[in-house]
Design a protein around this motif. Structure first.
Motif, PDB file in Angstrom:
ATOM      1  N   SER A  77       0.802  -1.224   0.000  1.00 39.66           N
ATOM      2  CA  SER A  77       0.000   0.000   0.000  1.00 39.66           C
ATOM      3  C   SER A  77       0.835   1.274   0.000  1.00 39.66           C
ATOM      4  CB  SER A  77      -0.945   0.009   1.211  1.00 39.66           C
ATOM      5  OG  SER A  77      -0.215  -0.143   2.409  1.00 39.66           O
ATOM      6  N   TYR A  78       2.171   1.157  -0.003  1.00 43.00           N
ATOM      7  CA  TYR A  78       3.038   2.342  -0.030  1.00 43.00           C
ATOM      8  C   TYR A  78       3.761   2.465  -1.376  1.00 43.00           C
ATOM      9  CZ  TYR A  78       2.135   2.566   4.959  1.00 43.00           C
ATOM     10  OH  TYR A  78       1.511   2.670   6.186  1.00 43.00           O
ATOM     11  N   HIS A  79       3.158   1.890  -2.408  1.00 42.15           N
ATOM     12  CA  HIS A  79       3.777   1.867  -3.727  1.00 42.15           C
ATOM     13  C   HIS A  79       3.978   3.256  -4.322  1.00 42.15           C
ATOM     14  CE1 HIS A  79      -0.547   1.075  -3.679  1.00 42.15           C
ATOM     15  NE2 HIS A  79      -0.645   1.810  -4.767  1.00 42.15           N
ATOM     16  N   ASP A  80       3.113   4.218  -3.946  1.00 42.20           N
ATOM     17  CA  ASP A  80       3.288   5.581  -4.432  1.00 42.20           C
ATOM     18  C   ASP A  80       4.672   6.128  -4.090  1.00 42.20           C
ATOM     19  OD1 ASP A  80       1.224   6.495  -5.965  1.00 42.20           O
ATOM     20  OD2 ASP A  80       0.074   7.346  -4.324  1.00 42.20           O
ATOM     21  N   LEU A  81       5.209   5.690  -2.950  1.00 45.40           N
ATOM     22  CA  LEU A  81       6.482   6.223  -2.471  1.00 45.40           C
ATOM     23  C   LEU A  81       7.694   5.499  -3.043  1.00 45.40           C
ATOM     24  CD1 LEU A  81       5.647   6.875   1.302  1.00 45.40           C
ATOM     25  CD2 LEU A  81       5.979   8.575  -0.505  1.00 45.40           C
ATOM     26  N   PHE A  82       7.613   4.165  -3.149  1.00 40.45           N
ATOM     27  CA  PHE A  82       8.842   3.457  -3.515  1.00 40.45           C
ATOM     28  C   PHE A  82       8.976   3.126  -5.000  1.00 40.45           C
ATOM     29  CE2 PHE A  82       6.143  -0.232  -2.270  1.00 40.45           C
ATOM     30  CZ  PHE A  82       6.300  -1.056  -3.385  1.00 40.45           C
ATOM     31  N   LEU A  83       7.889   3.059  -5.747  1.00 43.60           N
ATOM     32  CA  LEU A  83       8.013   2.662  -7.148  1.00 43.60           C
ATOM     33  C   LEU A  83       8.886   3.601  -7.985  1.00 43.60           C
ATOM     34  CD1 LEU A  83       4.511   1.211  -8.094  1.00 43.60           C
ATOM     35  CD2 LEU A  83       6.689  -0.002  -7.991  1.00 43.60           C
ATOM     36  N   VAL A  87       7.501  -6.680  -0.595  1.00 46.49           N
ATOM     37  CA  VAL A  87       7.218  -6.452   0.830  1.00 46.49           C
ATOM     38  C   VAL A  87       8.349  -5.658   1.475  1.00 46.49           C
ATOM     39  CG1 VAL A  87       6.897  -7.574   3.064  1.00 46.49           C
ATOM     40  CG2 VAL A  87       5.714  -8.459   1.043  1.00 46.49           C
ATOM     41  N   ARG A  88       9.588  -5.972   1.121  1.00 45.47           N
ATOM     42  CA  ARG A  88      10.721  -5.247   1.681  1.00 45.47           C
ATOM     43  C   ARG A  88      10.647  -3.767   1.299  1.00 45.47           C
ATOM     44  NH1 ARG A  88      14.682  -7.421  -1.012  1.00 45.47           N
ATOM     45  NH2 ARG A  88      15.078  -9.157   0.427  1.00 45.47           N
ATOM     46  N   SER A  89      10.360  -3.501   0.038  1.00 43.66           N
ATOM     47  CA  SER A  89      10.241  -2.108  -0.420  1.00 43.66           C
ATOM     48  C   SER A  89       9.082  -1.407   0.272  1.00 43.66           C
ATOM     49  CB  SER A  89      10.038  -2.077  -1.936  1.00 43.66           C
ATOM     50  OG  SER A  89      11.150  -2.609  -2.604  1.00 43.66           O
ATOM     51  N   ASN A  90       7.960  -2.113   0.427  1.00 51.18           N
ATOM     52  CA  ASN A  90       6.788  -1.544   1.088  1.00 51.18           C
ATOM     53  C   ASN A  90       7.102  -1.162   2.529  1.00 51.18           C
ATOM     54  OD1 ASN A  90       3.812  -1.064   0.680  1.00 51.18           O
ATOM     55  ND2 ASN A  90       3.685  -2.416   2.465  1.00 51.18           N
ATOM     56  N   ASN A  91       7.753  -2.061   3.259  1.00 49.58           N
ATOM     57  CA  ASN A  91       8.087  -1.803   4.662  1.00 49.58           C
ATOM     58  C   ASN A  91       9.100  -0.666   4.804  1.00 49.58           C
ATOM     59  OD1 ASN A  91       6.375  -3.834   5.491  1.00 49.58           O
ATOM     60  ND2 ASN A  91       7.985  -5.384   5.614  1.00 49.58           N
ATOM     61  N   GLN A  92      10.055  -0.620   3.905  1.00 47.41           N
ATOM     62  CA  GLN A  92      11.056   0.452   3.941  1.00 47.41           C
ATOM     63  C   GLN A  92      10.393   1.808   3.695  1.00 47.41           C
ATOM     64  OE1 GLN A  92      14.386  -0.193   1.329  1.00 47.41           O
ATOM     65  NE2 GLN A  92      15.247   1.840   1.650  1.00 47.41           N
ATOM     66  N   ASN A 127      -3.943   8.268  -0.038  1.00 47.86           N
ATOM     67  CA  ASN A 127      -3.372   7.078  -0.653  1.00 47.86           C
ATOM     68  C   ASN A 127      -1.936   6.834  -0.198  1.00 47.86           C
ATOM     69  OD1 ASN A 127      -4.040   4.903  -2.504  1.00 47.86           O
ATOM     70  ND2 ASN A 127      -2.448   5.724  -3.833  1.00 47.86           N
ATOM     71  N   VAL A 128      -1.187   7.902   0.012  1.00 48.09           N
ATOM     72  CA  VAL A 128       0.208   7.747   0.397  1.00 48.09           C
ATOM     73  C   VAL A 128       0.331   7.263   1.850  1.00 48.09           C
ATOM     74  CG1 VAL A 128       0.838  10.004   1.385  1.00 48.09           C
ATOM     75  CG2 VAL A 128       2.451   8.814  -0.110  1.00 48.09           C
ATOM     76  N   LEU A 129      -0.758   7.373   2.626  1.00 43.66           N
ATOM     77  CA  LEU A 129      -0.727   6.930   4.027  1.00 43.66           C
ATOM     78  C   LEU A 129      -0.845   5.413   4.169  1.00 43.66           C
ATOM     79  CD1 LEU A 129      -2.832   9.735   5.753  1.00 43.66           C
ATOM     80  CD2 LEU A 129      -0.350   9.451   5.756  1.00 43.66           C
ATOM     81  N   GLY A 130      -1.109   4.722   3.071  1.00 38.98           N
ATOM     82  CA  GLY A 130      -1.047   3.264   3.064  1.00 38.98           C
ATOM     83  C   GLY A 130      -1.915   2.599   4.111  1.00 38.98           C
ATOM     84  N   ASP A 131      -1.347   1.611   4.823  1.00 37.01           N
ATOM     85  CA  ASP A 131      -2.156   0.830   5.767  1.00 37.01           C
ATOM     86  C   ASP A 131      -2.424   1.553   7.076  1.00 37.01           C
ATOM     87  OD1 ASP A 131       0.277   0.621   7.067  1.00 37.01           O
ATOM     88  OD2 ASP A 131       0.518  -1.525   6.744  1.00 37.01           O
ATOM     89  N   THR A 132      -2.051   2.840   7.166  1.00 37.84           N
ATOM     90  CA  THR A 132      -2.493   3.663   8.303  1.00 37.84           C
ATOM     91  C   THR A 132      -4.011   3.668   8.388  1.00 37.84           C
ATOM     92  OG1 THR A 132      -0.581   5.090   7.886  1.00 37.84           O
ATOM     93  CG2 THR A 132      -2.250   5.941   9.390  1.00 37.84           C
ATOM     94  N   LEU A 133      -4.664   3.463   7.259  1.00 37.79           N
ATOM     95  CA  LEU A 133      -6.134   3.469   7.209  1.00 37.79           C
ATOM     96  C   LEU A 133      -6.752   2.289   7.939  1.00 37.79           C
ATOM     97  CD1 LEU A 133      -6.575   4.504   3.487  1.00 37.79           C
ATOM     98  CD2 LEU A 133      -7.230   5.849   5.477  1.00 37.79           C
TER      99      LEU A 133
END
Length: 573
Positions: free
Chosen positions: A262-268, A362-367, A413-419
């Motif tokens: 869910s944080y793909h906006d940031l790392f892609l 998953v590693r990219s998402n967590n980072q 959207n950038v807040l990811g699984d904070t939702l």
């Protein structure tokens, strides 16, 4: 028998089909339609003066329902004002039954009042269009009206759902006579349709399974969808047991799994594409918010791309489509998981998918998540991003979130699984700023949950007429992030560098929501600092009755915070 008996019968046909909600905008030519539903006694009728707002309130009422909401307006430009909500309902696949009163055809373009060309006025933005006869003298006319109204209702709820337009030419007199009884005809017929389940043959499944087995790197992307617990659960199983990547924007309502991306906006934008490029891409749902995701998959196309949808229209957002699978996502994923799971059980082996593919995502998402939180925790000044982040942290899982277009939906959207598990709705069918207030009002009017609308100042001001109704929903809270203009243009490289930015793109202004709140007798709160916001949020969200919290932010600080986040992630990657 009523003078306009076929009009009276329309309400009874709708009621027998299970329709219970009607949104009416007052008018004279539509009087017979309005009275048919009001005097029926079996409908909840909401009066909304402004047809544009009325359409979006109806849309909000119908969002999570498989039952159409009726809309009624008078003739002329009133019908045209439904266009934004009708087009949004079409692309978001929401069932609306639109009745527009009209003059008889011979009076069109004859300098008669409130008369325009209403036939097929919504063009391709409705599933079907019907025009009823204006004269009822012959029994075939009454038969045709009965048939067309039944057809209109069934067309609303056929897959995919969507709006249907029924134009109703009405001759005078259209007000009832004294003592006139409104009762349905004795010979009224209701036409039902037996639902059919779309399935795949054994041969089709064998072909798909063979293709699946040949692909080591499998990626599932969820577009805008309603929450579906069964679908959510099976996607979790597919990810966990088959090492498949699940990517979900906030409007997909696919979440609550630590391995969902869910944080793909940031790392892609910062990631080596070789690590994340799929062999097989499977998509479902409607639109995707993330521009980074769309660009990544367009530039790094999968070898095979399946789109799962019962809609026959071909959608190729990522420019890589190779197969359309015409079944529901729930049916498809439940069955493919069951078949793959059985196949592994019989063979006694492990999935042939590449586990490192899921690990990389998953590693990219967590980072990215860690970098985001570190950045947010260090934001000392008030800005749009920190306002929305702070509000989300104060919500429990029983809240429904509506979010306006432009920057608010991107922040969310950038807040990811904070939702967490909170359901998110947004008018992403056409992605316009019109109607976000009214849609949230409509949803809150029919929802048992608390509803929070997160909106910018322009989207709020644009749709203020939605608040001109009696009995505003007490379970609705509105968070207005006021940066005094269209702040998104400051975030985009093109307009942000133009000398005309403030006057012709951001459209700077000095308006606030205070006057609107006073006019509609809504509790109004305001914050201009981070400390004030933190103090006000709990009472704002827990207070009785509808409330507006307006937070004033600086557009330049908003731009620094948003661009600073992207730079922070890029520098640490």
């Amino acid at each position: 028998m009523a003078v306009l008996q076929p009009i009276v019968d329309i309400a009874e046909i709708c009621h027998r089909h299970g329709i219970r909600r009607v949104v009416v905008s007052p008018g004279s030519r539509s009087a017979a339609l309005t009275l048919a539903f009001v005097r029926h006694g079996g409908f909840q009728v909401q009066v909304v003066i402004d047809e544009r707002s009325a359409g979006f309130i109806a849309l909000g009422m119908a969002l999570d329902s498989e039952v159409p909401v009726v809309m009624i307006c008078t003739s002329g430009s009133a019908a045209y004002n439904y266009a934004p909500s009708v087009s949004e309902a079409f692309f978001q696949q929401v069932p609306l039954l639109v009745f527009t009163a009209d003059r008889p055809r011979e009076w069109i373009h004859q300098h008669d009042g409130q008369t325009i060309f209403q036939s097929e006025i919504f063009g391709s933005h409705v599933r079907k269009f019907f025009e009823l006869p204006a004269d009822y003298g012959h029994e075939d006319a009454c038969w045709a009206i009965n048939r067309m109204v039944n057809d209109a209702i069934l067309s609303c709820t056929g897959v995919p759902f969507g709006p249907v337009h029924v134009n109703v030419p009405i001759r005078e007199p259209f007000y009832p006579l004294e003592g006139e009884v409104f009762a349905p005809s004795n010979n009224l017929r209701v036409v039902n349709r037996i639902p059919a389940l779309s399935t795949l043959s054994s041969d089709s499944w064998n072909t798909l399974l063979e293709k699946w087995d040949s692909c080591g790197r499998i990626l599932i992307v969820a577009g805008q969808s309603k929450f579906n617990a069964n679908l959510n659960n099976v996607l979790s199983q597919i990810s966990e047991e088959l090492d498949v990547v699940i990517v979900a924007d906030c409007i997909s309502n696919v979440r609550n799994d630590s391995k969902f991306i869910s944080y793909h906006d940031l790392f892609l934008p910062n990631q080596n594409p070789d690590d994340l490029r799929p062999d097989l891409l499977i998509t479902f749902g409607l639109s995707v918010i993330s521009k980074a995701l769309k660009q990544f998959l367009q530039k790094n196309p999968a070898l095979h791309h399946w789109h799962v949808s019962e809609d026959s229209h071909l959608v190729d957002t990522f420019q890589s489509l190779t197969c359309q699978i015409p079944v529901s996502p729930e049916y498809f994923f439940e069955n493919i998981f069951e078949k793959l799971d059985y196949q592994l059980f019989v063979q006694g082996g492990e999935p042939e998918t590449d586990p490192s593919f899921l690990t990389n995502w998953v590693r990219s998402n967590n980072q990215a998540k860690q970098l985001l939180y570190a950045y947010l925790d260090n934001l000392s000044l008030l800005n749009d991003l920190s306002v929305i982040y702070g509000a989300i942290l104060c919500l429990n899982d029983h809240w429904r979130i509506h979010v306006a277009n432009s920057m608010p939906v991107r922040y969310l959207n950038v807040l990811g699984d904070t939702l967490g598990n909170r359901m998110v709705a947004s008018n992403r069918g056409t992605s316009g700023i019109d109607g976000c207030v009214s849609t949230a009002i409509g949803d809150a009017l029919v929802s048992d949950n608390s509803v929070l609308l997160i909106t910018g100042d322009l989207a709020f001001l644009y749709d203020r007429n939605g608040l001109i109704i009696n009995s505003l929903p007490a379970n609705l809270k509105v968070l207005v992030v006021n940066n005094a203009g269209g702040n998104i243009f400051r975030m985009i490289d093109g307009p942000s560098k133009l000398p005309e930015l403030e006057d012709f793109f951001e459209t700077r202004h000095q308006f606030s929501a205070k006057g609107t709140a006073q006019d509609s007798r809504i509790n109004y709160l305001t914050a201009t600092s981070k400390h004030q916001l933190e103090e006000l949020l709990p009472s704002f969200l827990s207070g009785n009755g509808m409330s507006i919290l307006e937070v004033f932010t600086d557009p330049e600080e908003n731009s620094r915070a948003w661009k600073g986040l992207k730079a922070h992630v890029r520098a640490k990657w």
